[in-house]
Motif scaffolding. Structure first.
Motif, PDB file in Angstrom:
ATOM      1  N   ILE A  68       0.842  -1.208   0.000  1.00  0.00           N
ATOM      2  CA  ILE A  68       0.000   0.000   0.000  1.00  0.00           C
ATOM      3  C   ILE A  68       0.868   1.245   0.000  1.00  0.00           C
ATOM      4  N   LEU A  69       1.911   1.256   0.812  1.00  0.00           N
ATOM      5  CA  LEU A  69       2.806   2.419   0.837  1.00  0.00           C
ATOM      6  C   LEU A  69       3.450   2.641  -0.533  1.00  0.00           C
ATOM      7  N   ASP A  70       3.867   1.565  -1.191  1.00  0.00           N
ATOM      8  CA  ASP A  70       4.465   1.691  -2.524  1.00  0.00           C
ATOM      9  C   ASP A  70       3.451   2.219  -3.533  1.00  0.00           C
ATOM     10  N   ALA A  71       2.209   1.722  -3.471  1.00  0.00           N
ATOM     11  CA  ALA A  71       1.169   2.187  -4.400  1.00  0.00           C
ATOM     12  C   ALA A  71       0.868   3.659  -4.191  1.00  0.00           C
ATOM     13  N   LEU A  72       0.815   4.104  -2.937  1.00  0.00           N
ATOM     14  CA  LEU A  72       0.579   5.524  -2.672  1.00  0.00           C
ATOM     15  C   LEU A  72       1.738   6.370  -3.192  1.00  0.00           C
ATOM     16  N   ALA A  73       2.964   5.902  -2.996  1.00  0.00           N
ATOM     17  CA  ALA A  73       4.123   6.638  -3.499  1.00  0.00           C
ATOM     18  C   ALA A  73       4.084   6.715  -5.021  1.00  0.00           C
ATOM     19  N   ASP A  74       3.680   5.629  -5.684  1.00  0.00           N
ATOM     20  CA  ASP A  74       3.580   5.620  -7.144  1.00  0.00           C
ATOM     21  C   ASP A  74       2.510   6.585  -7.639  1.00  0.00           C
TER      22      ASP A  74
END
Length: 94
Positions: A68-74
């Motif tokens: 989830i953190l990676d998706a938000l950063a993307d």
């Protein structure tokens, strides 16, 4: 000792161009319907301020995992906006 649970409230502002309100509403409705069935969000709400031609979305995530953190950063479009969850001090989710 592990960190206490945290939640992420993600706020997004989108400009809607003249003549595209209908397309925007249809696209947002499809996206929210898909998210309802497949996304990790606990809550999604989208509001449209017609006088400003701005839409505001709010998405609530439970305790985020690295995916989830990676998706938000993307989702920041490569702008290197930091996503930093902080532990909850007080609050509740119904």
């Amino acid at each position: 000792m592990s960190n206490p649970p945290c939640t992420i409230l993600f706020r997004n502002t989108m400009r809607v161009h003249d003549g595209h309100v209908g397309e925007f509403n249809a696209a947002i409705t499809r996206a929210v319907d898909f998210t309802r069935g497949h996304g990790p969000q606990l809550m999604v709400d989208v509001f449209f301020a017609a006088d400003q031609m701005l839409a505001h979305s709010f998405q609530l995530y439970g305790e985020p995992d690295q995916g989830i953190l990676d998706a938000l950063a993307d989702s920041t479009g490569g702008t290197d906006i930091p996503i930093t969850p902080h532990p909850r001090v007080a609050g509740f989710v119904r």
